[in-house]
Design an enzyme around this catalytic site. Structure first.
Site, mmCIF file in Angstrom:
data_model
loop_
_atom_site.group_PDB
_atom_site.id
_atom_site.type_symbol
_atom_site.label_atom_id
_atom_site.label_comp_id
_atom_site.label_asym_id
_atom_site.label_seq_id
_atom_site.Cartn_x
_atom_site.Cartn_y
_atom_site.Cartn_z
ATOM 1 N N ASP A 263 0.822 -1.201 0.000
ATOM 2 C CA ASP A 263 0.000 0.000 0.000
ATOM 3 C C ASP A 263 0.857 1.252 0.000
ATOM 4 O OD1 ASP A 263 -1.728 -2.261 1.341
ATOM 5 O OD2 ASP A 263 -3.081 -0.770 0.495
ATOM 6 N N ARG A 264 1.992 1.176 0.634
ATOM 7 C CA ARG A 264 2.910 2.302 0.617
ATOM 8 C C ARG A 264 4.317 1.796 0.933
ATOM 9 N NH1 ARG A 264 1.961 8.205 1.489
ATOM 10 N NH2 ARG A 264 -0.240 7.632 1.739
#
Ligand SMILES: CSC[C@H]1O[C@H](OP(=O)(O)O)[C@H](O)[C@@H]1O
Length: 380
Positions: A263-264
């Protein structure tokens, strides 16, 4: 308000027989409701505007870092496509930027959403410099949002290609490999094909996959409800396991590699992904199993130096207190407190390599961190 589209599609199979979470044509956006029990309940929800888009993302009707970004962009595209507008080009620019800033607040952890919003914001500001009419600004926005949908599938297929090639060369001596994945990173988390699940699809198509193991991925059950559905749909040999069975499966020698999404990703390679990923990484490290992250470059956030700076979304207690990711019957005693982070951060030192559409990011032998900035600069 999200309205159910009249007549749900066939069991999730849409264009070209592939599964799609996002069904879009200019002026119309429908999202597969991923809160439901797929494939038993295949319901598409009409998204009329950015408010519907925000709600669909927050409620995880649509989820998955790339899919979130694309759904947000397209929800605003259908809004401006279908609504009469009497303002100037400057008014159009202000409206789009205000709506984009609203959309980015729907979920905080996945960087793809803010990355897409920033790119679209820059495009709008550049367009309005020369535009004399509002429709010119809106048209440029719609074109850019639609391009994101198209580009994502190509990006995922490139991730699949690089990932399968890398695993085949790094797991030499094995005719076929068994891979474990966590959460859902396939067509239901992207515009199609998937990231980590894209690598599994590529391994399967090259005849190099023995089996895919997918975890249930509590509490939202992306694995048992979504990944299992995709693997069965594509006739990929697969086994579903409880999250708590990961270490035992590794100890029994059934896992040759782990591939998860992201996601990051921070500049040093620390990676935020679905809660439970860190557990899997620790178990893989203990058992000497290679642990890969597969994600597009848009999942990388060079503005943060490490995972310590990643905002972790905390979700409703109901997802644990009730069955079916919070939509089912109550199972836990009322009055119990709940801690429900939706993501955790796996440190770079537990990650073997990061597979992207531009190639595979590896660490220098002695390093614990990745030089992601250097990779991106050379990959340009
Ligand atoms: C390619 S999807 C990336 C990522 O997004 C998922 O989170 P969620 O289901 O909460 O949107 C999961 O962390 C996937 O690995």
């Amino acid at each position: 308000m999200l309205l159910e589209a009249n007549g749900s599609s066939a069991a999730g199979a849409t264009a070209g027989g592939s599964l799609q979470s996002i069904c879009y044509e200019r002026g119309s956006l429908r999202l597969l409701d991923q809160q439901r029990k797929l494939p038993l309940e295949t319901v598409y929800l009409d998204v009329k505007d950015s408010t519907d888009g925000w709600t669909a993302i927050r409620d995880m009707v649509v989820r998955g870092a790339p899919a979130i970004a694309i759904a947000a962009a397209l929800s605003l595209a259908v809004e401006v496509c279908n609504h009469d507008f009497n303002g100037t080009s400057e008014d159009a620019s202000s409206l789009l930027i205000k709506k984009l800033e609203y959309l980015v607040s729907s979920r905080p952890t996945a960087v793809n959403l803010s990355d897409a919003v920033e790119k679209l914001r820059s495009l709008v500001l550049k367009t309005v410099e020369t535009a004399t009419e509002a429709k010119t600004v809106f048209q440029a926005y719609i074109d850019a949002a639609e391009t994101m949908l198209i580009d994502d599938v190509a990006s995922n297929k490139a991730i699949g290609f690089h990932g399968a090639k890398h695993l085949r060369s790094n797991l030499e001596g094995l005719e076929k490999i068994s891979v474990l994945t966590h959460c859902n990173t396939g067509s239901l988390a992207t515009a199609g094909y998937g990231t980590a699940l894209g690598v599994i699809r590529a391994l399967q198509s090259e005849g190099f996959l023995e089996k895919a193991f997918c975890t249930e991925t509590r509490p939202f059950n992306q694995g048992s409800r979504l990944t299992a559905f995709e693997l069965v749909h594509d006739q990929i040999p697969a086994t579903l396991i409880a999250d708590s069975a990961v270490a035992a499966l590794m100890k029994a020698g059934h896992v040759n590699a782990v591939i998860v999404g992201a996601d990051r990703i921070a500049a040093n390679g620390d990676t935020a992904n679905k809660i439970g990923t860190y557990n899997v990484a620790i178990a893989a490290f203990h058992h000497g199993i290679q642990f890969y992250v597969a994600a597009p470059i848009t999942s990388i956030d060079l503005s943060i130096s490490s995972g310590e700076q990643i905002v972790i979304e905390e979700r409703s207690a109901k997802e644990l207190l009730h069955s079916d990711g919070g939509r089912g019957k109550q199972v836990a005693a009322s009055g119990i407190s709940v801690w429900n982070p939706a993501f955790d951060v796996t440190p770079a030192r537990l990650i073997t390599a990061i597979i992207t559409e531009k190639g595979v990011i590896i660490k220098k032998a002695s390093d614990e961190a990745f030089d992601i900035k250097g990779f991106i600069e050379t990959a340009k």
